[in-house]
Scaffold this active site. Structure first.
Site, PDB file in Angstrom:
ATOM      1  N   SER A 115       0.874  -1.167   0.000  1.00 40.85           N
ATOM      2  CA  SER A 115       0.000   0.000   0.000  1.00 40.85           C
ATOM      3  C   SER A 115       0.916   1.222   0.000  1.00 40.85           C
ATOM      4  O   SER A 115       1.768   1.363   0.886  1.00 40.85           O
ATOM      5  CB  SER A 115      -0.886  -0.028   1.245  1.00 40.85           C
ATOM      6  OG  SER A 115      -1.846   0.993   1.166  1.00 40.85           O
ATOM      7  N   GLU A 116       0.785   2.097  -0.987  1.00 40.04           N
ATOM      8  CA  GLU A 116       1.827   3.092  -1.232  1.00 40.04           C
ATOM      9  C   GLU A 116       1.956   4.173  -0.155  1.00 40.04           C
ATOM     10  O   GLU A 116       2.898   4.947  -0.173  1.00 40.04           O
ATOM     11  CB  GLU A 116       1.685   3.720  -2.621  1.00 40.04           C
ATOM     12  CG  GLU A 116       0.415   4.505  -2.880  1.00 40.04           C
ATOM     13  CD  GLU A 116      -0.648   3.671  -3.593  1.00 40.04           C
ATOM     14  OE1 GLU A 116      -0.658   2.436  -3.427  1.00 40.04           O
ATOM     15  OE2 GLU A 116      -1.477   4.272  -4.312  1.00 40.04           O
ATOM     16  N   ASN A 117       1.012   4.198   0.780  1.00 34.52           N
ATOM     17  CA  ASN A 117       1.182   5.142   1.890  1.00 34.52           C
ATOM     18  C   ASN A 117       2.183   4.628   2.926  1.00 34.52           C
ATOM     19  O   ASN A 117       2.434   5.305   3.926  1.00 34.52           O
ATOM     20  CB  ASN A 117      -0.163   5.453   2.557  1.00 34.52           C
ATOM     21  CG  ASN A 117      -0.875   4.210   3.045  1.00 34.52           C
ATOM     22  OD1 ASN A 117      -0.913   3.199   2.372  1.00 34.52           O
ATOM     23  ND2 ASN A 117      -1.419   4.288   4.243  1.00 34.52           N
TER      24      ASN A 117
END
Lengths: 218, 239
Positions: free
Chosen positions: A46-48
């Site tokens: 998840s890119e966060n």
């Protein structure tokens, strides 16, 4: 019959391999997580800043400090790791993610993708999509083949502002699984009950059909 | 304050020196890990003409969104915006300048800014509206665009724990843009949930070293959740 959202996700899940690190976009791509085959290990990025995203939390488990890129509350899978946004995009831009699945408004025969902006309408931004399409080698785009009015979204040239140029090789629509190479679409599979003729009719860009095109198997 | 002790006792002191037309870099992703009380203080001060650098712009009544009604933001550099009605209105009316920046490029702009690197090449955005007006160059047969880094007059950061020297530990995905923001402010202000004495944090577990931090304040946080998604606790639920 055109594939449902769940069937699209199921077909994408067949492309997963044991040990893959996978980034799933918002919408249909997120559903792919529900169809990871048993006895296969896949880790979701998840890119966060989370590698090893788990399922949604129970009421008791909810933690405001733990969300996914869609800002939904999530949990961490066993073996998860946390990092900052620069590190997260080092994974993405450095080509370390094995498979990226994301949605699109349009793709074209040159592998261009438009997915973030419709001029004149509200512009919300590209988020991490431009980084994902530029950084990944193995990308599957999930989308509807044509608009409700039968206007193709698989084009000779994208009409909307691009998210990425020449970066898409595989597209799974509600009608077909298509590969893009040498400036043409190639029909790999059809949705069950959908004819080659129907797919050709709804594909603006040149579509190469070789031999008997198999139906998708679920 | 003495020596390396970065702790200040009021939010007024924490944001002292912020004036109109400055650039402020903010940590946070959505509403997760945002320096909510430092944002409140900017609202209270009424500082105007700000250029904000942040992945998002909060919602109508929480996060950076609260700076919109009094028109405190002149420009925002962000990857994803528009989760609030007032933002949309100001953007459509041309009252608010929006520079959409890919998320990874935004993170790298902050990281590079804090590391003294003025610009970097990236493949992200090649052939898209983001590339317009930017230098393009080929390396090993692939095209890249030149992106300039960002340094803020102020950086506002939310961490979980700190010692008085400003060594920081973040918690879960509330880390996000905060470590890069911390490096990229001429004045970096950090608010935390707990402050301990120097020596109490394991040096191996510190995410951001105190050298980047100028002011540190103990806060209490609402931690609003943007998308509350749950599974039933009685069943196994979805995978």
């Amino acid at each position: 019959m055109a594939l449902s959202r769940e069937q699209i996700a199921k077909r994408v899940a067949q492309e997963l391999q044991d040990g893959f690190y996978v980034n799933l976009g918002i919408g249909i791509p997120t559903l792919v997580a529900n169809y990871v085959p048993e006895n296969m290990e896949v880790m979701l990025q998840s890119e966060n800043g989370l590698l090893g995203m788990g399922q949604f939390p129970t009421e008791e488990e909810i933690d405001a400090d733990l969300i996914n890129a869609g800002k939904q509350t999530v949990t961490m899978a066993t073996g998860a790791s946390i990092f900052d946004s620069a590190e997260s995009f080092a994974m993405i831009r450095g080509g370390h993610v094995d498979l990226t699945v994301l949605g699109a408004f349009e793709v074209d025969v040159n592998g261009n993708i438009a997915s973030y902006m419709i001029p004149g309408k509200l512009i919300k931004g590209m988020g991490g999509a431009m980084d994902l399409v530029a950084g990944a080698d193995n990308i599957i785009v999930t989308m509807t083949h044509a608009s409700k009015h039968g206007v193709s979204k698989l084009l000779n040239n994208c009409t909307l502002p691009l998210t990425g140029k020449g970066c898409i090789k595989k597209v799974l629509t509600d009608l077909a699984f298509i590969e893009i190479k040498n400036g043409k679409f190639h029909l790999l599979e059809r949705a069950p009950g959908v004819t080659v003729e129907e797919i050709i009719k709804l594909t603006e860009g040149e579509l190469i059909v070789t031999g008997d095109v198999p139906e998708m198997v679920f | 304050m003495a020596g390396f002790d970065k702790v200040v006792s009021s939010y007024e002191e924490a944001m002292a020196g912020l004036t109109d037309n400055m650039t402020v870099i903010a940590g946070g992703f959505g509403l997760c890990g945002i320096p909510e009380n430092l944002i409140n203080e900017i609202k209270r001060k009424g500082t105007k003409g700000l250029t904000l650098v942040s992945n998002n712009c909060g919602v109508d009544d929480f996060g950076l969104g609260i700076l919109l009604p009094a028109r405190q933001i002149k420009k925002i550099i962000a990857s994803y915006v528009g989760e609030n009605a007032e933002f949309e209105r100001q953007m459509m009316a041309g009252e608010l300048e929006v520079e959409l920046t890919p998320q990874g490029t935004l993170a790298e702009k902050m990281r590079a800014g804090g590391a003294g690197i003025p610009a970097f090449y990236t493949a992200t955005g090649v052939g898209t509206p983001v590339a317009e007006g930017k230098d393009e160059r080929e390396f090993n047969g692939r095209d890249y665009i030149l992106e300039e880094s960002i340094v803020g007059d102020f950086a506002i950061v939310k961490a979980w724990k700190a010692d008085r020297y400003g060594n920081l530990v973040f918690r879960k995905t509330a880390r996000n843009f905060n470590p890069m923001a911390a490096t990229a402010g001429k004045i970096t202000v950090v608010e935390v949930e707990e402050i301990v004495e120097p020596g109490e944090l394991d040096p191996d577990q510190i995410h951001t070293a105190g050298i980047y931090v100028d002011r540190l304040i103990l806060g209490s946080f609402e931690k609003r959740i943007e998308q509350r998604t749950v599974r039933p606790s009685t069943t196994q639920g979805e995978k």
